[in-house]
Design an enzyme around this catalytic site. Structure first.
Site, PDB file in Angstrom:
ATOM      1  N   HIS A  19      15.223  21.682 -31.889  1.00 45.20           N
ATOM      2  CA  HIS A  19      14.417  21.425 -33.102  1.00 45.20           C
ATOM      3  C   HIS A  19      12.930  21.290 -32.751  1.00 45.20           C
ATOM      4  CE1 HIS A  19      18.043  19.326 -35.295  1.00 45.20           C
ATOM      5  NE2 HIS A  19      17.971  20.600 -35.631  1.00 45.20           N
ATOM      6  N   ARG A  63      28.640  16.974 -35.866  1.00 51.84           N
ATOM      7  CA  ARG A  63      28.598  16.706 -34.417  1.00 51.84           C
ATOM      8  C   ARG A  63      28.577  15.198 -34.188  1.00 51.84           C
ATOM      9  NH1 ARG A  63      23.492  20.160 -33.750  1.00 51.84           N
ATOM     10  NH2 ARG A  63      24.267  22.217 -34.308  1.00 51.84           N
TER      11      ARG A  63
END
Ligand code: AMP
Length: 399
Positions: A182, A243
């Site tokens: 990210h 996740r």
């Protein structure tokens, strides 16, 4: 002149076309379900009279080459990109750059080989990203292609933050270390926050929280990433949509021994069946919030575990940074969930983080401060724009 940004996944290509003078977006869209019997092109653009237009086409597109040809055809026919010579650069999102890439990089054969080298670290993403690059290179042979890496912004992390406490050989020979992801988003919102704070980015200490279906936190000291919550893969760190984030590394051994789960099942369990989904059966935070309000215990627990983990990272990064100028929320959840922002920041007043309840609760899609005016550390909500950051970085790389 224009810059095209491509984000190629295993069965999709998302694209945005930017004008390089004002960074407006005359055209954008996606091709999805590449390789299935019927792929879908969704395209929206502004026509010559300034009216917004959309189209949806369904057709077989067996591979990325066919998908990108469709996109190029749509861009040409609509007049958004009548002549490929208008393109100054094509910027490609590439998930993993390993240790080789610290910055956006113009693509040549060596770069393609280096991206291929790190495929074992990102087997689900890098092959598709590479496909996109190869196809775009063939389709726009006279336009520079620029790879912009999700990992590059975090290459400034010190060794103490990126090394795992495991054998040196595993790091040197197999690249087992923390890379972080990210990066494009953390970089973008960090720079925007600096502008809103009225200080050069290079003088800002920030904690940026990208909270979407994937989620990560980053500590930025004087404009450089010094720590981030994702690790060698995007599985480490915060609680995410599906996740698990941080987990005792012995859990997979235990599950393997007790339940006979093999690597593929374990990988699927921890990447796609865990996180919010594992905790409460939903990974859409809006639905989880609604359920929690109605008294659903599993939904309440999912929110609680997510906020608890976030708070731990915020605390850790406050300690790492020492002086912190601002906390920045972004991503689908960070931008929209007042509830999670309030839970993550609640109780941090003695550490200098004071939310303004009314500002935090107000729904908005704008950049906005949600801290009280006297909060020593400002709290901002800044919508991310990874495509714009990729476009700007691609242009900077070719100029
Ligand atoms: P992203 O991956 O950045 O698109 O973010 C997806 C996540 O944002 C999902 O969990 C959504 O439920 C969440 N999200 C989007 N809009 C809202 C909203 N208005 N309130 C709470 N969560 C939201």
């Amino acid at each position: 002149m224009k810059v095209l940004v491509l984000n190629s996944g295993s069965s999709s290509i998302k694209f945005q076309l930017f004008r390089s003078d004002d960074w407006s977006v005359p055209a954008a869209g996606s091709v999805t379900r590449i390789g299935e019997p019927e792929a879908v092109l969704r395209y929206s653009w502004t026509d010559a009279k300034g009216s917004a237009q959309t189209l949806e086409e369904r057709a077989a597109m067996p591979d990325h080459q066919q998908g990108l040809q469709r996109i190029a055809g749509a861009l040409a026919r609509s007049g958004a990109l009548a002549d490929p010579a208008e393109l100054l650069a094509v910027g490609h999102r590439v998930v993993h750059g390993g240790e080789a890439f610290h910055a956006p990089t113009c693509v040549d054969d060596d770069v393609i080989e280096a991206i291929r080298q790190v495929v074992p670290l990102a087997p689900l993403h890098n092959p598709a990203n590479l496909d996109g690059i190869l196809v775009a290179r063939a389709l726009f042979p006279n336009t520079p292609q620029v790879a912009v890496f999700d990992t590059a912004f975090h290459q400034t992390m010190p060794r103490t933050a990126y090394r795992y406490a495991i054998s040196d050989d595993l790091y040197r020979e197999h690249g087992v270390r923390r890379y972080g992801f990210h990066g494009t988003s953390h970089h973008y919102v960090g720079r925007r926050a600096a502008e809103r704070l009225g200080k050069p980015f290079e003088q800002c200490n920030l904690i940026t929280l990208h909270l979407g279906n994937g989620a990560s936190a980053t500590a930025i000291r004087e404009g450089s990433s010094i720590d981030t919550s994702m690790g060698m893969t995007p599985l480490e760190g915060l609680v995410m949509g599906t996740r698990c984030g941080d987990i005792d590394p012995a859990v997979p051994f235990y599950l393997s021994q007790q339940l006979g789960l093999d690597n593929d099942r374990l990988e699927d369990l921890l990447n796609r069946q865990s996180g919010l989904l594992g905790l409460c059966g939903d990974n859409d935070l809006r639905e989880i919030q609604r359920r929690a309000e109605e008294g659903d215990e599993a939904a309440e627990l999912a929110l609680g575990v997510t906020a608890h983990r976030l708070k731990k990272y915020i605390g850790a990064y406050l300690a790492e940074l020492g002086r912190t100028d601002a906390l920045v929320f972004t991503g689908g959840i960070g931008e929209n969930s007042a509830e999670l922002r309030a839970r993550a920041c609640g109780g941090l007043e003695p550490l200098g983080i004071q939310l303004d309840a009314e500002a935090n609760a107000a729904a908005s899609s704008e950049e906005r401060a949600v801290s009280s005016p006297q909060s020593p550390i400002q709290v901002w909500v800044i919508p991310t724009n990874e495509e714009l950051q990729i476009a700007r970085e691609a242009l900077a790389a070719v100029s």
